[in-house]
Write a protein that holds these residues in place. Structure first.
Motif, PDB file in Angstrom:
ATOM      1  N   THR A 104       1.974   1.011  -9.064  1.00 55.23           N
ATOM      2  CA  THR A 104       1.873   2.374  -9.595  1.00 55.23           C
ATOM      3  C   THR A 104       0.513   2.989  -9.272  1.00 55.23           C
ATOM      4  OG1 THR A 104       1.303   1.398 -11.743  1.00 55.23           O
ATOM      5  CG2 THR A 104       3.564   2.163 -11.447  1.00 55.23           C
ATOM      6  N   GLY A 105      -0.352   2.247  -8.583  1.00 56.02           N
ATOM      7  CA  GLY A 105      -1.503   2.867  -7.939  1.00 56.02           C
ATOM      8  C   GLY A 105      -2.854   2.748  -8.593  1.00 56.02           C
ATOM      9  N   ILE A 106      -3.029   1.897  -9.626  1.00 57.43           N
ATOM     10  CA  ILE A 106      -4.298   1.887 -10.337  1.00 57.43           C
ATOM     11  C   ILE A 106      -5.478   1.549  -9.434  1.00 57.43           C
ATOM     12  CG2 ILE A 106      -3.868  -0.492 -11.117  1.00 57.43           C
ATOM     13  CD1 ILE A 106      -6.081   2.256 -12.758  1.00 57.43           C
ATOM     14  N   ASN A 107      -5.339   0.547  -8.592  1.00 62.15           N
ATOM     15  CA  ASN A 107      -6.481   0.190  -7.746  1.00 62.15           C
ATOM     16  C   ASN A 107      -6.646   1.131  -6.566  1.00 62.15           C
ATOM     17  OD1 ASN A 107      -7.927  -1.958  -8.981  1.00 62.15           O
ATOM     18  ND2 ASN A 107      -6.142  -3.256  -8.673  1.00 62.15           N
ATOM     19  N   THR A 108      -5.577   1.866  -6.244  1.00 59.03           N
ATOM     20  CA  THR A 108      -5.729   2.971  -5.295  1.00 59.03           C
ATOM     21  C   THR A 108      -6.702   3.991  -5.869  1.00 59.03           C
ATOM     22  OG1 THR A 108      -3.501   2.710  -4.406  1.00 59.03           O
ATOM     23  CG2 THR A 108      -4.529   4.854  -4.145  1.00 59.03           C
ATOM     24  N   LEU A 124      -3.557  -6.339  -2.944  1.00 56.65           N
ATOM     25  CA  LEU A 124      -3.930  -6.344  -1.529  1.00 56.65           C
ATOM     26  C   LEU A 124      -3.046  -5.404  -0.712  1.00 56.65           C
ATOM     27  CD1 LEU A 124      -5.617  -7.566   0.782  1.00 56.65           C
ATOM     28  CD2 LEU A 124      -3.896  -9.364   0.966  1.00 56.65           C
ATOM     29  N   ILE A 125      -1.743  -5.445  -0.973  1.00 59.54           N
ATOM     30  CA  ILE A 125      -0.814  -4.577  -0.236  1.00 59.54           C
ATOM     31  C   ILE A 125      -1.161  -3.109  -0.447  1.00 59.54           C
ATOM     32  CG2 ILE A 125       1.587  -3.791  -0.094  1.00 59.54           C
ATOM     33  CD1 ILE A 125       2.410  -6.694  -0.783  1.00 59.54           C
ATOM     34  N   VAL A 126      -1.387  -2.727  -1.705  1.00 61.44           N
ATOM     35  CA  VAL A 126      -1.700  -1.331  -2.014  1.00 61.44           C
ATOM     36  C   VAL A 126      -3.037  -0.926  -1.387  1.00 61.44           C
ATOM     37  CG1 VAL A 126      -2.235   0.302  -3.863  1.00 61.44           C
ATOM     38  CG2 VAL A 126      -0.342  -1.297  -4.139  1.00 61.44           C
ATOM     39  N   ASN A 132       0.176 -10.288  -8.903  1.00 58.16           N
ATOM     40  CA  ASN A 132      -0.713  -9.150  -9.138  1.00 58.16           C
ATOM     41  C   ASN A 132      -1.681  -8.964  -7.980  1.00 58.16           C
ATOM     42  OD1 ASN A 132      -3.362  -7.904 -10.189  1.00 58.16           O
ATOM     43  ND2 ASN A 132      -1.970  -7.465 -11.872  1.00 58.16           N
ATOM     44  N   TRP A 133      -2.326 -10.065  -7.556  1.00 54.87           N
ATOM     45  CA  TRP A 133      -3.330  -9.961  -6.482  1.00 54.87           C
ATOM     46  C   TRP A 133      -2.691  -9.648  -5.128  1.00 54.87           C
ATOM     47  CZ3 TRP A 133      -8.038  -9.042  -7.740  1.00 54.87           C
ATOM     48  CH2 TRP A 133      -8.567  -9.549  -8.936  1.00 54.87           C
ATOM     49  N   ILE A 134      -1.508 -10.186  -4.862  1.00 53.12           N
ATOM     50  CA  ILE A 134      -0.815  -9.854  -3.612  1.00 53.12           C
ATOM     51  C   ILE A 134      -0.465  -8.366  -3.596  1.00 53.12           C
ATOM     52  CG2 ILE A 134       1.329 -10.183  -2.309  1.00 53.12           C
ATOM     53  CD1 ILE A 134       1.283 -13.115  -3.219  1.00 53.12           C
ATOM     54  N   SER A 135       0.038  -7.875  -4.722  1.00 56.38           N
ATOM     55  CA  SER A 135       0.380  -6.447  -4.826  1.00 56.38           C
ATOM     56  C   SER A 135      -0.872  -5.589  -4.664  1.00 56.38           C
ATOM     57  CB  SER A 135       1.041  -6.172  -6.182  1.00 56.38           C
ATOM     58  OG  SER A 135       2.172  -6.988  -6.375  1.00 56.38           O
ATOM     59  N   THR A 188       2.420  10.595  -0.582  1.00 50.91           N
ATOM     60  CA  THR A 188       2.022   9.255  -1.024  1.00 50.91           C
ATOM     61  C   THR A 188       2.012   9.167  -2.541  1.00 50.91           C
ATOM     62  OG1 THR A 188       0.640   9.008   0.949  1.00 50.91           O
ATOM     63  CG2 THR A 188       0.229   7.486  -0.868  1.00 50.91           C
ATOM     64  N   PHE A 189       1.478  10.174  -3.194  1.00 49.89           N
ATOM     65  CA  PHE A 189       1.455  10.165  -4.657  1.00 49.89           C
ATOM     66  C   PHE A 189       2.853  10.316  -5.246  1.00 49.89           C
ATOM     67  CE2 PHE A 189      -3.157  11.318  -4.299  1.00 49.89           C
ATOM     68  CZ  PHE A 189      -3.624  10.189  -4.957  1.00 49.89           C
ATOM     69  N   LEU A 190       3.743  11.035  -4.554  1.00 49.85           N
ATOM     70  CA  LEU A 190       5.130  11.126  -5.018  1.00 49.85           C
ATOM     71  C   LEU A 190       5.826   9.761  -4.912  1.00 49.85           C
ATOM     72  CD1 LEU A 190       6.576  14.529  -3.713  1.00 49.85           C
ATOM     73  CD2 LEU A 190       5.967  13.877  -6.055  1.00 49.85           C
ATOM     74  N   ILE A 191       5.495   8.995  -3.867  1.00 55.50           N
ATOM     75  CA  ILE A 191       6.051   7.638  -3.725  1.00 55.50           C
ATOM     76  C   ILE A 191       5.603   6.776  -4.907  1.00 55.50           C
ATOM     77  CG2 ILE A 191       5.949   5.519  -2.354  1.00 55.50           C
ATOM     78  CD1 ILE A 191       5.729   7.329   0.147  1.00 55.50           C
ATOM     79  N   LEU A 192       4.303   6.870  -5.254  1.00 59.77           N
ATOM     80  CA  LEU A 192       3.795   6.115  -6.399  1.00 59.77           C
ATOM     81  C   LEU A 192       4.484   6.545  -7.693  1.00 59.77           C
ATOM     82  CD1 LEU A 192      -0.047   6.065  -5.627  1.00 59.77           C
ATOM     83  CD2 LEU A 192       1.594   4.199  -5.338  1.00 59.77           C
ATOM     84  N   ALA A 193       4.768   7.858  -7.825  1.00 63.23           N
ATOM     85  CA  ALA A 193       5.480   8.352  -9.016  1.00 63.23           C
ATOM     86  C   ALA A 193       6.892   7.774  -9.079  1.00 63.23           C
ATOM     87  CB  ALA A 193       5.525   9.875  -9.001  1.00 63.23           C
ATOM     88  N   GLY A 194       7.549   7.670  -7.915  1.00 66.13           N
ATOM     89  CA  GLY A 194       8.878   7.079  -7.868  1.00 66.13           C
ATOM     90  C   GLY A 194       8.865   5.608  -8.283  1.00 66.13           C
TER      91      GLY A 194
END
Length: 428
Positions: free
Chosen positions: A217-221, A354-356, A349-352, A372-378
């Motif tokens: 959902t994008g927190i580390n983004t 890294l991917i993000v 959690n850590w793999i996710s 990109t933000f709409l994808i995170l919202a989805g």
């Protein structure tokens, strides 16, 4: 540069994957001490690095320490906490993380005028690990781990400092029952065992799913790229971008404080759903701001709308989806599976993460920041459905009661005449 940044996440994945086994084999206290030693070594190696390859090694060591600690701390706190305040106490671990992120911004700003800036920035990170190492020497081992290792006298001595006599007897009875059940199994828990038993499989699905959605959902983004996002919104001043990022980090820490109060009063499930609802709205606002912003425009309202979207995102995420996944994972597994499942879940959690971290800017360049933000919202919307369907309410329940929930979900309500699952859903 991407390799240097990513190596800490790779180390964290390895540390989290092995941390569960270390926890179960050697105890929560020794696992924490080991994490402190490895992290300190990594910080020293980074500060003294003569070339990028040594710096990468230092980042790997730091990641190993962080990954091991990310598994150990929530479990240690949960096992030493009364059930009625367990959520709040586990959430203080998240507060230390978010508070540390805020302090790191301040420390980095302080060192910007010092000769050899980056070496000081990296080396000073060893200080908290050294402090924790010596403080940890003064703390006892987890009473539940001691009990499972047949060190009952030591376990009861620790529990007697936490509970009064009446409550102590109940806790000892629960632990005795759990120990007897484990001895009947007469085998060492292995990674594949997590997927062979239906109730453990369901618990791991809920725990690992929460950890994955926390990252996707994008927190580390937001945390990693907040200066970049602010500049994307049209604020070209590096100083202003860093200042706004500092405010974002402060809100993240402040929101976690709110979460510490809410998680034991509001409940894990309600808090996660409320948090995700706000995250969806915030991401839609961010997407709208970037869709409306056009190249060469004079920033104006859309730039500030993006900043407001970022602030709202943190305000909703920090109290809920920040602490809830770690709290739930510290309490949903039976004693004999807690270390190994916690480690596997933290690895997810850590793999996710890294991917993000590795894909956000690439996706933003390919399809646009707004999309990109709409994808995170989805993804956040999918997370809402996931929490409703798979995550039970565990507020105020003992570890034994939580274990019964999974057995009821796996084998039906006829497993136990008292439906604790219904109790949990009503609390939600």
């Amino acid at each position: 540069m991407e390799t240097i940044v990513s190596m800490a996440l790779v180390g964290a994945m390895i540390g989290a994957a092995s941390g569960g086994w270390i926890n179960d084999a050697y105890g929560r206290k020794k696992a924490t001490l080991l994490a402190d030693v490895v992290f300190t070594a990594g910080a020293i190696v980074m500060a003294a690095a003569p070339d990028p390859y040594v710096l990468i090694l230092g980042r790997l060591l730091v990641g190993l320490g962080v990954g091991t600690a990310s598994v150990t701390a929530p479990v240690y706190i949960a096992e030493a906490s009364p059930s009625e305040v367990r959520g709040g106490l586990v959430s203080t671990n998240v507060l230390m993380i978010t508070g540390g992120q805020f302090l790191s911004y301040l420390v980095n700003l302080a060192f910007t005028q010092v000769r050899g800036t980056w070496r000081w920035m990296l080396g000073v990170s060893a200080v908290p690990a050294v402090i924790q190492f010596f403080l940890m020497l003064c703390l006892p081992e987890s009473p539940r781990w001691l009990f499972m290792k047949n060190e009952k006298d030591k376990a009861i001595a620790v529990l007697s400092k936490i509970y009064d006599i009446a409550r102590l007897e109940d806790e000892v009875d629960h632990l005795s029952a759990a120990l007897e059940e484990e001895q009947q199994r007469k085998n060492t828990v292995r990674y594949l065992d997590v997927f062979r038993t239906k109730e453990i499989r369901l618990a791991f699905l809920a725990g690992a799913g929460l950890q994955a959605f926390q990252q996707f959902t994008g927190i580390n983004t937001v945390m990693y790229y907040s200066p970049t996002i602010v500049q994307m919104a049209g604020f070209n001043s590096n100083q202003l971008a860093l200042l706004l990022s500092l405010i974002v980090a402060a809100m993240n820490a402040g929101g976690t404080v709110v979460g510490i109060y809410l998680i034991d009063h509001f409940g894990r499930k309600k808090l996660a759903l409320s948090s995700l609802s706000g995250v969806i709205v915030s991401l839609v606002i961010l997407a709208g701001a970037f869709f409306a912003e056009t190249p060469g425009s004079s920033n104006g309202i859309y730039g500030w709308l993006a900043v407001i979207g970022l602030a709202l995102y943190i305000a909703f995420f920090a109290p809920g989806m920040g602490p809830v996944p770690w709290t739930v994972n510290s309490e949903i597994y039976p004693e004999q599976y807690r270390g190994i499942c916690g480690g596997m879940s933290a690895t997810v959690n850590w793999i996710s993460n890294l991917i993000v971290a590795q894909t956000f800017l690439t996706i933003a360049e390919a399809v646009g920041t707004g999309v990109t933000f709409l994808i995170l919202a989805g993804i956040a919307l999918l997370a809402v459905v996931f929490v409703i369907v798979y995550v039970p309410e565990t507020k105020g329940l003992t570890f034994v009661e939580v274990e019964r929930i999974w057995k009821e979900r796996a084998w039906g309500s006829s497993y136990n005449t008292e439906s604790l699952l219904e109790h949990g859903n009503e609390s939600a």
